[in-house]
Scaffold this motif. Structure first.
Motif, PDB file in Angstrom:
ATOM      1  N   ALA A  72      -7.536  40.965 -11.840  1.00 10.43           N
ATOM      2  CA  ALA A  72      -6.386  41.051 -11.197  1.00 10.43           C
ATOM      3  C   ALA A  72      -5.651  42.449 -11.612  1.00 10.43           C
ATOM      4  N   THR A  73      -6.406  42.190 -12.826  1.00  9.40           N
ATOM      5  CA  THR A  73      -5.454  43.510 -14.113  1.00  9.40           C
ATOM      6  C   THR A  73      -6.084  44.584 -14.237  1.00  9.40           C
ATOM      7  N   ASP A  74      -5.727  45.557 -15.498  1.00 10.79           N
ATOM      8  CA  ASP A  74      -6.037  46.665 -15.836  1.00 10.79           C
ATOM      9  C   ASP A  74      -7.201  46.230 -17.019  1.00 10.79           C
ATOM     10  N   ASP A  75      -7.402  44.712 -17.580  1.00  6.40           N
ATOM     11  CA  ASP A  75      -7.845  43.814 -18.251  1.00  6.40           C
ATOM     12  C   ASP A  75      -9.255  44.585 -18.239  1.00  6.40           C
ATOM     13  N   ALA A  76      -9.399  43.906 -16.917  1.00  3.93           N
ATOM     14  CA  ALA A  76     -11.065  43.514 -16.988  1.00  3.93           C
ATOM     15  C   ALA A  76     -11.274  44.311 -15.287  1.00  3.93           C
ATOM     16  N   SER A  92      -6.021  44.783  -4.750  1.00  2.00           N
ATOM     17  CA  SER A  92      -5.574  45.987  -4.362  1.00  2.00           C
ATOM     18  C   SER A  92      -4.366  46.099  -2.965  1.00  2.00           C
ATOM     19  N   GLY A  93      -3.425  44.620  -4.146  1.00  4.98           N
ATOM     20  CA  GLY A  93      -2.207  45.630  -3.183  1.00  4.98           C
ATOM     21  C   GLY A  93      -2.463  44.742  -1.826  1.00  4.98           C
ATOM     22  N   ASN A  94      -3.113  43.509  -1.266  1.00  5.26           N
ATOM     23  CA  ASN A  94      -3.270  43.617   0.174  1.00  5.26           C
ATOM     24  C   ASN A  94      -2.737  41.970   0.210  1.00  5.26           C
ATOM     25  N   VAL A  95      -2.525  41.486  -0.885  1.00  5.97           N
ATOM     26  CA  VAL A  95      -1.163  40.179  -0.189  1.00  5.97           C
ATOM     27  C   VAL A  95      -0.398  40.706   0.045  1.00  5.97           C
ATOM     28  N   ASN A  96      -0.892  39.430   1.024  1.00  6.96           N
ATOM     29  CA  ASN A  96       0.638  38.717   2.152  1.00  6.96           C
ATOM     30  C   ASN A  96       0.860  37.594   2.495  1.00  6.96           C
TER      31      ASN A  96
END
Length: 580
Positions: A72-76, A92-96
């Motif tokens: 969930a990062t820019d590393d992988a 994706s920013g969809n966590v709620n």
């Protein structure tokens, strides 16, 4: 109404969740509490069950046996892209508040509280057990550290949460407790680390190896105070007013928090117990590699002890090695590795050649990433190259990897997932390199740039970076505080890649609005005309950096995770995190 926080009474108590793989994994199965705590062996077995969860966040198969925070990062790049995959929900920013809980034992919120409740039960019963007083004192300190360990995951994920102290609730209790302030939580974790450290030895030997020591307590204190001093929490909360402001962060900035973080790291250093594994004789940076393929060495502070296994190989390796290639390194990460002379690849004097990009790099690069032409043991145990160019047989982009790379951090180059060999290891939950990086970061924020540099030099020397005539390991003279801050961010990323750091580092530094609002970068490699399909000469290929197929999205609310909605409904005094 039953309280979600208290689900632990049913789910932890005395149950077993997996087959034991080491003495610390032994758990009591189906025993009544009276039976368990009237027996010394069963009592210690109950504590061992609490130890079992300590690696839940580091675990590469945290979700559905293959998902974890690095994806969930820019590393992988994550192998899977389904909208229901938890790593996808996060990036994706969809966590709620409705989807933040994944299962009952491996998510952000429930797993720590399960273990915290188990610790409280253990401590409440401990005086009644037949254990000798000196043993009771030691194992109580172990349990208090483990409780602080689980609380620290809650706090860096959610901000201030409910501190239960030693209290035990029954499953039928009606409870309405508020969230404690962020300051309360940090003070509590630090005080628990101090109290535990006072009653624990420097070493746990023989059959007790792997149990909590004084150094582990001080190392956790260092980690927690560094996070507390960082921009997100040190006066940088996304809401500045109202009751929630003091729950999610310290409301105002205080430079002395960096001093406390520096002192906590120095306390570990001054123990003179830990050291970096250094070996640049066998091969440049070989000590960095060796630190991960042994169960005990001078660098490991706190581990999830394991029997010999192929866990990391199964997670990272390509199809030709029968691996799952669930996390494939991004070009973003690859570009963070300097040249072996210590200069950044963007420096025109570094010697970097975009037409042959993998030669003469920081040796940690080759121990972290499998790139086109890398040598690695096949399933027969023989060393053979891995080819990642577009449509290369078995392992090529479009067939296996989606990024042009495979991971190999913490893997043994002689161990393939499809082979019979295994590697000695424990999950490195805390190691000495982190402490040195913590100290350097805190010193730099205090304006002590030259003092901070000394510890970055130690890290880079061990990495196999050349010292240069000025013995500055590629770092320019006269570097400013702001410039060194960028170096430290990059150094932490390359040194600690795939060690459960990047997700939380992006947040505590408040850089995720930039780093996580973009496509990850991937490398497309194609053989030049006339090149054989088995050439390992880097100049025989064309290299094109492009965007990944999935965009990451991040909004300020995502600096913290939402409290599960079920918890908000059951605990009216609980305040939800801003933006959810």
């Amino acid at each position: 109404m039953k309280r979600y926080i208290l689900i632990v009474l049913i789910l932890v108590g005395l149950t077993s969740c997996k087959k034991a793989t080491s003495y610390l994994d032994q758990q009591n199965t189906g025993q009544d509490a009276t039976v368990v705590f009237s027996d010394s062996v069963r009592t210690l077995g109950f504590l061992n069950g609490i130890y079992q969860g300590r690696g839940f966040s580091f675990n590469k198969g945290r979700w559905d046996s293959h998902g974890n925070l690095e994806e969930a990062t820019d590393d992988a790049e994550y192998r899977y892209s389904g909208s229901g995959q938890y790593a996808v929900i996060l990036y994706s920013g969809n966590v709620n508040p409705l989807n933040v809980v994944k299962g009952t034992t491996t998510d952000f919120y429930v797993q720590p509280y399960l273990q915290i409740r188990a610790v409280n039960l253990f401590l409440s019963k401990l005086p009644t057990t037949p254990l000798a007083p000196v043993t009771q004192k030691r194992v109580a300190a172990e349990a208090r550290f483990l409780r602080a360990w689980y609380y620290h995951y809650l706090v860096k994920s959610f901000g201030g949460i409910a501190l239960l102290g030693d209290k035990l609730f029954d499953k039928d209790d009606i409870i309405d407790i508020p969230r404690n302030t962020y300051e309360d939580c940090i003070n509590y974790i630090v005080s628990e680390c101090d109290a535990a450290a006072a009653n624990l030895p420097l070493d746990q030997l023989d059959q007790d190896y792997g149990r909590i020591t004084k150094g582990m307590c001080l190392a956790l204190k260092s980690r927690v105070l560094l996070s507390a001093a960082s921009p997100l929490f040190n006066g940088g909360g996304i809401v500045k007013t109202g009751a929630i402001a003091s729950i999610i962060a310290y409301p105002t900035y205080d430079a002395t928090r960096w001093a406390k973080a520096a002192q906590a790291a120095k306390d570990v250093i001054d123990m003179n117990k830990y050291d970096l594994v250094l070996d640049n004789t066998t091969a440049p940076g070989y000590g960095f590699y060796k630190a991960f393929i042994s169960r005990a060495n001078s660098e490991l502070i706190f581990t999830f002890t394991q029997a010999p296994n192929r866990d990391f190989e199964g997670h990272f390796l390509p199809p030709s090695r029968s691996g799952g290639y669930y996390s494939t390194p991004t070009q973003n990460l690859v570009d963070q590795f300097d040249m072996r002379n210590g200069k950044q690849i963007t420096d025109p004097t570094s010697g970097y050649n975009a037409a042959n990009p993998y030669i003469n790099r920081d040796p940690r690069f080759g121990y972290t990433v499998i790139y086109n032409g890398s040598s690695y043991a096949n399933n027969s145990g023989a060393q053979a190259p891995v080819f990642t160019y577009v449509n290369a047989p078995s392992d090529g982009t479009g067939i296996g990897t989606t990024s042009g790379y495979y991971g190999r951090k913490m893997c043994d180059v002689n161990v393939s997932w499809g082979g019979s060999a295994t590697a000695d290891r424990g999950y490195p939950l805390m190691r000495y390199a982190e402490i040195l990086l913590n100290y350097a970061e805190a010193l730099n924020e205090l304006g002590q740039v030259n003092d901070a540099l000394a510890y970055i030099f130690k890290i880079r020397e061990r990495a196999g970076i050349l010292p240069g005539a000025d013995t500055r390991f590629g770092i320019k003279a006269g570097i400013s505080q702001a410039e060194l801050r960028d170096v430290i961010i990059k150094e932490r990323r390359t040194e600690m890649a795939f060690e459960d750091m990047r997700f939380y580092d992006e947040r505590r530094w408040k850089i995720a609005e930039v780093t996580e609002n973009a496509f990850n970068k991937v490398m497309l490699i194609t053989p030049k005309t006339g090149t054989t399909s088995t050439s390992i000469d880097g100049t025989s290929y064309n290299y094109q950096i492009t965007n990944s197929i999935r965009r990451h999205n991040f909004r300020p609310a995502n600096y913290l995770l939402p409290i599960p909605q079920s918890e908000i409904l059951k605990l009216p005094s609980f305040l939800q995190n801003p933006g959810y």
